[in-house]
Design a protein around this motif. Structure first.
Motif, PDB file in Angstrom:
ATOM      1  N   PRO A   1       0.949  -1.052  -0.205  1.00 37.24           N
ATOM      2  CA  PRO A   1      -0.041  -0.099   0.110  1.00 37.24           C
ATOM      3  C   PRO A   1       1.022   1.151   0.070  1.00 37.24           C
ATOM      4  O   PRO A   1       2.045   1.145   0.239  1.00 37.24           O
ATOM      5  CB  PRO A   1      -0.818  -0.360   1.038  1.00 37.24           C
ATOM      6  N   ASN A   2       0.214   2.423  -0.325  1.00 38.57           N
ATOM      7  CA  ASN A   2       0.873   3.610  -0.349  1.00 38.57           C
ATOM      8  C   ASN A   2       1.473   3.949   1.062  1.00 38.57           C
ATOM      9  O   ASN A   2       1.002   3.623   2.103  1.00 38.57           O
ATOM     10  CB  ASN A   2      -0.148   4.751  -0.565  1.00 38.57           C
TER      11      ASN A   2
ATOM     12  N   GLY B   1       7.066   2.449   2.665  1.00 36.09           N
ATOM     13  CA  GLY B   1       8.259   2.427   2.797  1.00 36.09           C
ATOM     14  C   GLY B   1       9.180   2.053   1.392  1.00 36.09           C
ATOM     15  O   GLY B   1      10.243   1.658   1.516  1.00 36.09           O
TER      16      GLY B   1
ATOM     17  N   SER C   1       9.661   3.345  -1.681  1.00 32.09           N
ATOM     18  CA  SER C   1      10.769   4.360  -2.371  1.00 32.09           C
ATOM     19  C   SER C   1      11.721   4.719  -1.385  1.00 32.09           C
ATOM     20  O   SER C   1      12.886   4.859  -1.686  1.00 32.09           O
ATOM     21  CB  SER C   1       9.796   5.638  -2.754  1.00 32.09           C
TER      22      SER C   1
ATOM     23  N   LYS D   1      19.232  12.098   2.744  1.00 34.83           N
ATOM     24  CA  LYS D   1      18.162  12.254   3.641  1.00 34.83           C
ATOM     25  C   LYS D   1      17.705  11.120   4.230  1.00 34.83           C
ATOM     26  O   LYS D   1      16.972  11.165   5.293  1.00 34.83           O
ATOM     27  CB  LYS D   1      16.795  12.937   2.781  1.00 34.83           C
ATOM     28  N   TYR D   2      17.991   9.945   3.876  1.00 34.13           N
ATOM     29  CA  TYR D   2      17.712   8.790   4.508  1.00 34.13           C
ATOM     30  C   TYR D   2      18.749   8.333   5.312  1.00 34.13           C
ATOM     31  O   TYR D   2      19.848   7.808   5.098  1.00 34.13           O
ATOM     32  CB  TYR D   2      17.334   7.614   3.387  1.00 34.13           C
TER      33      TYR D   2
ATOM     34  N   GLU E   1       8.516   2.328  -9.624  1.00 36.82           N
ATOM     35  CA  GLU E   1       7.180   2.634 -10.301  1.00 36.82           C
ATOM     36  C   GLU E   1       7.473   3.117 -11.701  1.00 36.82           C
ATOM     37  O   GLU E   1       7.169   4.210 -12.273  1.00 36.82           O
ATOM     38  CB  GLU E   1       6.234   3.520  -9.521  1.00 36.82           C
TER      39      GLU E   1
ATOM     40  N   ILE F   1       3.590   3.531   8.235  1.00 38.02           N
ATOM     41  CA  ILE F   1       4.861   3.234   8.835  1.00 38.02           C
ATOM     42  C   ILE F   1       4.617   3.739  10.232  1.00 38.02           C
ATOM     43  O   ILE F   1       5.620   3.411  11.214  1.00 38.02           O
ATOM     44  CB  ILE F   1       6.057   4.100   8.284  1.00 38.02           C
TER      45      ILE F   1
HETATM   46  N1  ATP Z   1      11.292  13.605   2.943  1.00 36.61           N
HETATM   47  C1  ATP Z   1      10.344  13.169   3.719  1.00 36.61           C
HETATM   48  N2  ATP Z   1      10.071  13.724   4.607  1.00 36.61           N
HETATM   49  C2  ATP Z   1       9.041  13.316   5.422  1.00 36.61           C
HETATM   50  N3  ATP Z   1       8.453  12.032   5.318  1.00 36.61           N
HETATM   51  C3  ATP Z   1       8.812  11.347   4.173  1.00 36.61           C
HETATM   52  C4  ATP Z   1       9.817  11.594   3.369  1.00 36.61           C
HETATM   53  N4  ATP Z   1      10.001  10.684   2.328  1.00 36.61           N
HETATM   54  C5  ATP Z   1       9.051   9.975   3.019  1.00 36.61           C
HETATM   55  N5  ATP Z   1       8.395  10.054   3.910  1.00 36.61           N
HETATM   56  C6  ATP Z   1       7.441   9.229   4.644  1.00 36.61           C
HETATM   57  O1  ATP Z   1       7.670   8.005   4.642  1.00 36.61           O
HETATM   58  C7  ATP Z   1       6.910   7.225   4.409  1.00 36.61           C
HETATM   59  C8  ATP Z   1       7.110   6.078   3.474  1.00 36.61           C
HETATM   60  O2  ATP Z   1       7.327   6.905   2.089  1.00 36.61           O
HETATM   61  P1  ATP Z   1       7.650   6.092   0.738  1.00 36.61           P
HETATM   62  O3  ATP Z   1       7.721   7.025  -0.337  1.00 36.61           O
HETATM   63  O4  ATP Z   1       8.932   5.265   1.096  1.00 36.61           O
HETATM   64  O5  ATP Z   1       6.659   5.109   0.524  1.00 36.61           O
HETATM   65  P2  ATP Z   1       5.945   4.149  -0.528  1.00 36.61           P
HETATM   66  O6  ATP Z   1       5.764   2.841  -0.020  1.00 36.61           O
HETATM   67  O7  ATP Z   1       6.984   4.404  -1.653  1.00 36.61           O
HETATM   68  O8  ATP Z   1       4.550   4.976  -0.846  1.00 36.61           O
HETATM   69  P3  ATP Z   1       3.944   4.811  -2.397  1.00 36.61           P
HETATM   70  O9  ATP Z   1       3.439   3.677  -2.786  1.00 36.61           O
HETATM   71  O10 ATP Z   1       2.803   6.122  -2.103  1.00 36.61           O
HETATM   72  O11 ATP Z   1       4.748   5.489  -3.621  1.00 36.61           O
HETATM   73  C9  ATP Z   1       5.415   8.099   4.129  1.00 36.61           C
HETATM   74  O12 ATP Z   1       4.828   8.109   5.299  1.00 36.61           O
HETATM   75  C10 ATP Z   1       6.202   9.406   3.617  1.00 36.61           C
HETATM   76  O13 ATP Z   1       5.281  10.498   3.925  1.00 36.61           O
END
Ligand code: ATP
Length: 260
Positions: free
Chosen positions: A39-40, A43, A45, A56-57, A173, A257
């Motif tokens: 799901p969105n 984590g 990305s 940043k990570y 993606e 998360i």
């Molecule tokens: N630069 C940032 N600052 C604050 N929070 C962040 C940042 N990058 C990611 N997050 C948070 O980390 C969590 C995971 O984000 P991520 O983009 O890894 O999810 P995802 O599974 O790839 O989502 P999607 O399927 O929507 O692309 C989210 O709650 C997001 O808001």
């Protein structure tokens, strides 16, 4: 050629003090294609950015190893030289650098000094890959991604992949924003890379991409870790039923998360 192995062990990653990855384990070997779904905001990305070394990570715990070498000690360019590649969800536009110059530099950065690709060989190789991906030849002389449509940017990421020939690629993606024909073309390019020396992690929301690229394994991410792994039939079931059954099976109330 024997492929590389990417091992991710108990990976914990924070962004601005918030823990996003919470103990992720994954092993990807040359010759294997794995899909990561979920799901969105779970984590996916973040995993891609952490492997490539986005500043940043912050990795607070765990290991990322490429053929046993500690990736976490490498700078971003060293990770690329070591054979890692990320096709980004939102590729950057870089004005002043042509697509062609960028690609040639990227190829040469992975070669020894004195063994750079000749201009003739490079043009021939790039032309052939552009044909495979149905990319207009004048894109070679345009500035990197500048003014490219969403779909053109995605094709261009795969053009880079096919020219740079990394040992391990993460495609974040790559199917988003592609029309049906472009999806098939991009899948064709990725399938052409199938080889024992190449491992690929495909982050996607949709089974449709996996109709064209058959994954060896499908992983599901929730709450910053991989909670389920299966074969292509897992992606099929997710397409039909969504994620609720996994949450029920594992007793997860909230997949995002922020939850425990
Ligand atoms: N630069 C940032 N600052 C604050 N929070 C962040 C940042 N990058 C990611 N997050 C948070 O980390 C969590 C995971 O984000 P991520 O983009 O890894 O999810 P995802 O599974 O790839 O989502 P999607 O399927 O929507 O692309 C989210 O709650 C997001 O808001």
């Amino acid at each position: 050629m024997a492929g590389s192995t990417l091992e991710i062990k108990d990976l914990h990653v924070e962004i601005e003090g918030l823990e996003i990855l919470k103990g992720l384990n994954l092993t990807l070997k040359g010759g294997e294609f794995h899909a990561v779904m979920g799901p969105n905001g779970t984590g996916k990305s973040t995993l891609a950015s952490a492997v490539m070394g986005h500043p940043k990570y912050e990795v607070t715990q765990g290991e990322i190893l490429l053929d046993g070498e500690n990736v976490l000690e490498m700078e971003v360019d060293e990770r690329a030289q070591a054979g890692l590649f990320l096709a980004m969800q939102y590729p950057s536009e870089i004005s002043g650098v042509t697509n062609s110059d960028f690609l040639r530099s990227a190829i040469n950065s992975r070669r020894e000094e004195g063994d750079e690709i000749s201009l003739m060989k490079f043009i021939k190789q790039m032309d052939a890959k552009m044909d495979t991906l149905d990319i207009d030849k004048n894109m070679a002389q345009r500035y990197l991604n500048e003014g490219f449509s969403g779909g053109e940017k995605k094709r261009n990421e795969i053009l880079q992949l096919m020219n740079i020939e990394p040992s391990i690629a993460i495609l974040d993606e790559i199917d988003s924003g592609l029309d049906i024909d472009a999806l098939k073309v991009v899948a064709k390019g990725i399938n052409e890379m199938r080889d024992d020396s190449f491992g690929c992690l495909i982050i996607t929301h949709y089974q449709r991409l996996l109709n064209y690229i058959t994954p060896d394994k499908v992983h599901v991410m929730m709450q910053g870790r991989i909670v389920k792994t299966g074969g292509p039939e897992l992606a099929q079931r997710l397409e039909e039923e969504g994620y609720d059954w996994i949450k029920e099976e594992l007793g997860i109330e909230d997949e995002t998360i922020g939850s425990k």
